[in-house]
Design a protein around this motif. Structure first.
Motif, PDB file in Angstrom:
ATOM      1  N   TRP A 253       0.827  -1.207   0.000  1.00 12.53           N
ATOM      2  CA  TRP A 253       0.000   0.000   0.000  1.00 12.53           C
ATOM      3  C   TRP A 253       0.857   1.252   0.000  1.00 12.53           C
ATOM      4  O   TRP A 253       0.590   2.205  -0.747  1.00 12.53           O
ATOM      5  N   LEU A 254       1.927   1.260   0.801  1.00 14.99           N
ATOM      6  CA  LEU A 254       2.782   2.439   0.892  1.00 14.99           C
ATOM      7  C   LEU A 254       3.473   2.738  -0.434  1.00 14.99           C
ATOM      8  O   LEU A 254       3.677   3.909  -0.789  1.00 14.99           O
ATOM      9  N   SER A 255       3.835   1.697  -1.177  1.00 17.58           N
ATOM     10  CA  SER A 255       4.586   1.891  -2.419  1.00 17.58           C
ATOM     11  C   SER A 255       3.709   1.795  -3.661  1.00 17.58           C
ATOM     12  O   SER A 255       4.220   1.656  -4.771  1.00 17.58           O
ATOM     13  N   ARG A 256       2.410   1.900  -3.484  1.00 16.80           N
ATOM     14  CA  ARG A 256       1.494   1.745  -4.609  1.00 16.80           C
ATOM     15  C   ARG A 256       1.700   2.817  -5.676  1.00 16.80           C
ATOM     16  O   ARG A 256       1.408   2.610  -6.854  1.00 16.80           O
ATOM     17  N   GLY A 257       2.171   3.989  -5.274  1.00 20.39           N
ATOM     18  CA  GLY A 257       2.395   5.066  -6.233  1.00 20.39           C
ATOM     19  C   GLY A 257       3.843   5.173  -6.684  1.00 20.39           C
ATOM     20  O   GLY A 257       4.207   6.118  -7.382  1.00 20.39           O
ATOM     21  N   GLY A 258       4.674   4.224  -6.305  1.00 21.64           N
ATOM     22  CA  GLY A 258       6.094   4.257  -6.663  1.00 21.64           C
ATOM     23  C   GLY A 258       6.956   4.125  -5.424  1.00 21.64           C
ATOM     24  O   GLY A 258       6.459   4.006  -4.296  1.00 21.64           O
ATOM     25  N   ALA A 259       8.239   4.170  -5.630  1.00 27.30           N
ATOM     26  CA  ALA A 259       9.182   4.032  -4.517  1.00 27.30           C
ATOM     27  C   ALA A 259       8.951   5.146  -3.496  1.00 27.30           C
ATOM     28  O   ALA A 259       8.648   6.288  -3.846  1.00 27.30           O
ATOM     29  N   VAL A 260       9.121   4.797  -2.208  1.00 28.20           N
ATOM     30  CA  VAL A 260       8.851   5.754  -1.140  1.00 28.20           C
ATOM     31  C   VAL A 260       9.774   5.470   0.042  1.00 28.20           C
ATOM     32  O   VAL A 260      10.182   4.331   0.264  1.00 28.20           O
ATOM     33  N   VAL A 261      10.097   6.519   0.776  1.00 26.89           N
ATOM     34  CA  VAL A 261      10.898   6.380   1.991  1.00 26.89           C
ATOM     35  C   VAL A 261       9.987   6.567   3.192  1.00 26.89           C
ATOM     36  O   VAL A 261       9.237   7.554   3.283  1.00 26.89           O
ATOM     37  N   GLU A 262      10.021   5.605   4.122  1.00 24.71           N
ATOM     38  CA  GLU A 262       9.232   5.681   5.341  1.00 24.71           C
ATOM     39  C   GLU A 262      10.177   5.763   6.538  1.00 24.71           C
ATOM     40  O   GLU A 262      11.235   5.154   6.553  1.00 24.71           O
ATOM     41  N   ARG A 263       9.752   6.545   7.542  1.00 22.35           N
ATOM     42  CA  ARG A 263      10.573   6.720   8.746  1.00 22.35           C
ATOM     43  C   ARG A 263       9.929   6.004   9.928  1.00 22.35           C
ATOM     44  O   ARG A 263       8.719   6.102  10.159  1.00 22.35           O
ATOM     45  N   TYR A 264      10.761   5.277  10.674  1.00 23.46           N
ATOM     46  CA  TYR A 264      10.323   4.584  11.885  1.00 23.46           C
ATOM     47  C   TYR A 264      11.195   5.018  13.053  1.00 23.46           C
ATOM     48  O   TYR A 264      12.413   5.161  12.919  1.00 23.46           O
ATOM     49  N   SER A 265      10.554   5.210  14.190  1.00 27.92           N
ATOM     50  CA  SER A 265      11.292   5.565  15.397  1.00 27.92           C
ATOM     51  C   SER A 265      11.256   4.398  16.380  1.00 27.92           C
ATOM     52  O   SER A 265      10.205   3.826  16.650  1.00 27.92           O
ATOM     53  N   THR A 266      12.436   4.049  16.899  1.00 26.30           N
ATOM     54  CA  THR A 266      12.508   3.035  17.953  1.00 26.30           C
ATOM     55  C   THR A 266      13.013   3.663  19.247  1.00 26.30           C
ATOM     56  O   THR A 266      13.536   2.986  20.125  1.00 26.30           O
ATOM     57  N   LEU A 267      12.853   4.990  19.334  1.00 24.45           N
ATOM     58  CA  LEU A 267      13.239   5.686  20.557  1.00 24.45           C
ATOM     59  C   LEU A 267      12.298   5.314  21.684  1.00 24.45           C
ATOM     60  O   LEU A 267      11.085   5.145  21.479  1.00 24.45           O
ATOM     61  N   PHE A 268      12.827   5.210  22.891  1.00 20.76           N
ATOM     62  CA  PHE A 268      12.010   4.850  24.038  1.00 20.76           C
ATOM     63  C   PHE A 268      11.256   6.078  24.527  1.00 20.76           C
ATOM     64  O   PHE A 268      11.846   7.088  24.896  1.00 20.76           O
ATOM     65  N   ASP A 269       9.932   6.026  24.491  1.00 22.28           N
ATOM     66  CA  ASP A 269       9.104   7.149  24.923  1.00 22.28           C
ATOM     67  C   ASP A 269       7.805   6.582  25.487  1.00 22.28           C
ATOM     68  O   ASP A 269       6.957   6.102  24.765  1.00 22.28           O
ATOM     69  N   GLU A 270       7.663   6.652  26.795  1.00 23.88           N
ATOM     70  CA  GLU A 270       6.493   6.059  27.451  1.00 23.88           C
ATOM     71  C   GLU A 270       5.197   6.736  27.054  1.00 23.88           C
ATOM     72  O   GLU A 270       4.124   6.142  27.125  1.00 23.88           O
ATOM     73  N   GLU A 271       5.267   8.007  26.630  1.00 23.85           N
ATOM     74  CA  GLU A 271       4.045   8.747  26.308  1.00 23.85           C
ATOM     75  C   GLU A 271       3.713   8.708  24.826  1.00 23.85           C
ATOM     76  O   GLU A 271       2.703   9.237  24.404  1.00 23.85           O
ATOM     77  N   SER A 272       4.580   8.094  24.041  1.00 25.39           N
ATOM     78  CA  SER A 272       4.371   8.077  22.601  1.00 25.39           C
ATOM     79  C   SER A 272       3.374   6.998  22.208  1.00 25.39           C
ATOM     80  O   SER A 272       3.324   5.928  22.796  1.00 25.39           O
ATOM     81  N   ASP A 273       2.561   7.319  21.180  1.00 24.49           N
ATOM     82  CA  ASP A 273       1.629   6.343  20.638  1.00 24.49           C
ATOM     83  C   ASP A 273       2.250   5.537  19.503  1.00 24.49           C
ATOM     84  O   ASP A 273       1.618   4.626  18.968  1.00 24.49           O
TER      85      ASP A 273
END
Length: 371
Positions: A64-84
């Motif tokens: 689904w993310l690449s349906r319109g062509g190549a794309v760069v996605e960002r992921y965070s693995t930082l520890f944050d208790e309040e983050s969703d």
């Protein structure tokens, strides 16, 4: 390197769908840029770009993310208790991953370049990542700088920047956003096809190394003794020695004093990146002393080119423990890491040789006393 081989195999079988590449890391990460994951049409995958934190999400969303062509996605693995964000798992990094369909010319060029490295060739890949209104573009160059692929519509200026990045080998200070040098797998030559060579060869293939086992004794140099098809078995030590290059690793473990000596003399001249000699310190000292004399080198020069006894001091016993110790030292050395080596020095060689001579004299004296 093993995962690269598996990715290429799946792609060539027509199973691949989306190629995911780790292109940038901020902070710490389980994998480094250049790690790849191939998502297959049946929902399976080969490779990974994290320790398992991101793969499930990528499997669900990649198409689904690449349906319109190549794309760069960002992921965070930082520890944050309040983050969703569901990836705040405490790994401590921010990761950018590139998703591209395996059917595009750019991805085919990249996968073909990866395939070329598996047979000993080298490729350099310059990539301009997709941004709003600008699609992914790529250039692939051979190890001589010749362009083998260039995206349609790529400007002559960008192509020039790719060649400049290639000339600098690592792309530093160039105007190419992403530059990769794809190298062939580390090669390991094992001289001696005894039982203790089996776990060493098997462990090296798990790392994705290209492994050759050589032994003139045909009853040992048999394919039936090394079942992994990625292990090459040859019954000519001389042939294997001629293949050695300076970036290779080699281990001498024939358990024959004469054969070890012949291998050692030949390999000291070839100067592989890692050269290990299995055996006790006294035995190795005698071999080094003889090789130095035969080659016209100093003992110090020979010791500098050699790890003897081969392997790190990891403890344990048995062929598997010895194989792990050897491979650990070879892996560290080939990657330019400092290790707590047990290497012999010229002074130690002299002391062991002297001790050996003293013991021989002692035996002769004892023999005379009995007459």
């Amino acid at each position: 390197m093993k995962e690269q081989r598996l990715i290429i195999d799946k792609w060539r079988r027509g199973s691949g769908s989306i190629l995911v590449s780790l292109v940038r890391v901020e902070g710490s990460s389980y994998r480094r840029p250049g790690a790849r994951l191939l998502i297959c049409k049946d929902g399976s995958y080969e490779g990974n770009v994290s320790a398992g934190c991101l793969e499930a999400d990528l499997l669900r969303k990649a198409a689904w993310l690449s349906r319109g062509g190549a794309v760069v996605e960002r992921y965070s693995t930082l520890f944050d208790e309040e983050s969703d964000i569901p990836f705040g798992l405490g790994c401590g990094g921010v990761l950018d991953v590139l998703l591209e369909s395996v059917e595009t010319p750019e991805c085919i060029a990249l996968l073909s370049a990866m395939e070329s490295t598996s047979i000993g060739e080298e490729r350099s890949v310059a990539t301009w990542l997709p941004t709003d209104g600008s699609p992914l573009k790529r250039v692939v160059l051979r190890d001589d700088g010749e362009v083998v692929f260039s995206s349609a519509g790529l400007s002559s200026r960008s192509l020039s920047h790719a060649k400049i990045a290639w000339s600098r080998k690592d792309g530093n200070e160039s105007d190419v956003p992403l530059f990769e040098k794809l190298v062939s797998p580390q090669r390991l030559f094992i001289f001696g096809a005894g039982d203790d060579a089996k776990p060493l060869a098997a462990m090296a293939t798990l790392l994705g190394w290209s492994v050759t086992v050589a032994d003139d004794r045909t009853h040992l140099a048999r394919r039936s003794r090394f079942l992994d098809t990625n292990i090459q078995v040859v019954d000519s030590v001389e042939y294997a020695i001629r293949q050695i290059e300076t970036r290779d690793a080699a281990v001498i473990m024939t358990h024959s004093f004469e054969q070890d000596g012949n291998c050692l003399s030949a390999l000291l001249v070839r100067q592989p990146r890692y050269l290990g000699l299995l055996g006790a310190r006294q035995r190795s000292s005698l071999l080094i002393r003889e090789a130095a004399a035969g080659l016209g080198l100093s003992v110090s020069q020979c010791c500098a080119r050699l790890s003897a006894p081969t392997g790190l001091d990891l403890g344990g016993d048995g062929p598997e423990a010895v194989a792990l110790a050897i491979l650990s030292e070879a892996q560290a050395t080939c990657n330019g890491r400092e290790v707590a080596s047990r290497k012999l020095s010229a002074e130690l060689v002299e002391s062991y040789v002297t001790d050996h001579l003293d013991r021989r004299l002692l035996k002769v004296q004892c023999g005379l006393d009995l007459v």
